[in-house]
Design an enzyme around this catalytic site. Structure first.
Site, short mmCIF file in Angstrom:
data_model
loop_
_atom_site.label_atom_id
_atom_site.label_comp_id
_atom_site.label_asym_id
_atom_site.label_seq_id
_atom_site.Cartn_x
_atom_site.Cartn_y
_atom_site.Cartn_z
N ASP A 67 39.94 36.49 50.15
CA ASP A 67 40.80 37.59 50.60
C ASP A 67 40.13 38.44 51.67
OD1 ASP A 67 38.92 38.62 48.85
OD2 ASP A 67 40.36 39.19 47.31
N ASN A 136 42.42 44.69 35.64
CA ASN A 136 43.80 44.38 35.22
C ASN A 136 44.06 42.87 35.24
OD1 ASN A 136 43.90 43.86 37.93
ND2 ASN A 136 45.46 45.37 38.41
N HIS A 138 43.34 40.85 37.79
CA HIS A 138 43.63 40.24 39.08
C HIS A 138 42.52 39.28 39.49
CE1 HIS A 138 41.70 43.86 41.30
NE2 HIS A 138 40.98 42.82 41.65
N GLU A 143 47.70 40.72 42.15
CA GLU A 143 47.90 41.77 41.15
C GLU A 143 48.88 41.29 40.07
OE1 GLU A 143 46.03 44.21 41.19
OE2 GLU A 143 45.78 45.14 43.16
#
Ligand code: GLP
Length: 250
Positions: A67, A136, A138, A143
């Site tokens: 990313d 979380n 990810h 996400e």
């Protein structure tokens, strides 16, 4: 999913580097999928040390990163390109033209995503993808509730992710709002995946990885659909996972 339980971050980094070094030695033209964040830093230190002392060569290796932030040029101190140059690439004999990251400065971001997918295909796919995990769940910047069918795409970062990454910036307002990330489908297309987790702040994510079935609200659960995933996690990260339940992860 195979779990390697280690004592601490130091041991995690050493073991992860061993897996990567082995891959590069047996496949000198391997395509390595690389990750940023605090987690893989120690692994990169070990790779550089091994390259310097033992001479493992990366001359034929190609790298693709997961990313990149939208709006940060490669030489910006907070871009992932800069991170990779600083923490890994400069220390290896990896030719610059064999290093690939999404271009967060592209005028047409959707076209950039398609270019990146085509590039990964043209390289023959990813042999080994290194991953960290967000609190979380990810992976990359996928996400919660990202479709598992997605390839490279533009994401709006959640507040919690921007907050977590604000430690690298002056303040949270400086953290970009968007990023380009390989999608879950791109990650799952890798031949092998190596997920690293260290520290108490990842314990809840690891508990969920162990206990939850595959579901899009918890992106890392997609890894349960892949045949060749190694998880290297330290005791703190596994502190909420019952030892006897390790074997139930798949
Ligand atoms: C970032 C990155 C992820 C990384 C995650 C965890 O948002 N995009 O690739 O795995 O955060 O980061 P850290 O390793 O610093 O905990």
């Amino acid at each position: 999913m195979r779990i390697i339980r280690v004592k601490n971050r130091w041991e995690m980094s050493e073991k992860a580097a061993q897996v990567i070094i082995e891959k590069v030695k047996t496949h000198p033209f391997a395509v390595l999928g690389l990750a940023t964040g605090g987690t893989p830093k120690g692994t990169y230190v070990n790779l550089i040390e091994n390259h310097q002392k033992e001479g493992t060569s990366y001359a034929g290796v190609r790298t693709v990163n997961l990313d990149e932030y939208v709006g940060l040029p490669p030489d910006h101190k907070n871009s992932y390109h800069h991170f990779m140059n600083k923490h890994l690439f400069r220390g290896l004999d990896l030719p610059e033209e064999q290093i690939f990251l999404p271009n967060g400065m592209a005028d047409d971001l959707d076209a950039e995503c398609r270019r990146y997918d085509a590039l990964i295909d043209a390289l023959g796919g990813i042999d080994l993808q290194l991953l960290g995990i967000g609190k979380n769940g990810h992976i990359g910047f996928n996400e919660p509730d990202t479709s598992f069918q997605t390839k490279t795409h533009v994401v709006e970062l959640t507040h919690s992710t921007r907050k977590a990454n604000a430690r690298f910036f002056e303040n949270i307002n400086e953290v970009p709002t968007h990023a380009i990330t390989m999608g879950i489908a791109s990650i799952l297309a890798s031949k092998e995946i190596l997920l690293l987790a260290s520290g108490k702040n990842k314990a809840e994510a690891m508990r969920r990885l162990w206990e939850e079935d595959v579901n899009e609200a918890f992106p890392a659960s997609a890894l349960k659909m892949h045949e060749h995933v190694i998880v290297i996690a330290d005791e703190d990260a596994l502190s909420l996972v019952d030892r006897d339940r390790h074997s139930r992860a798949r």
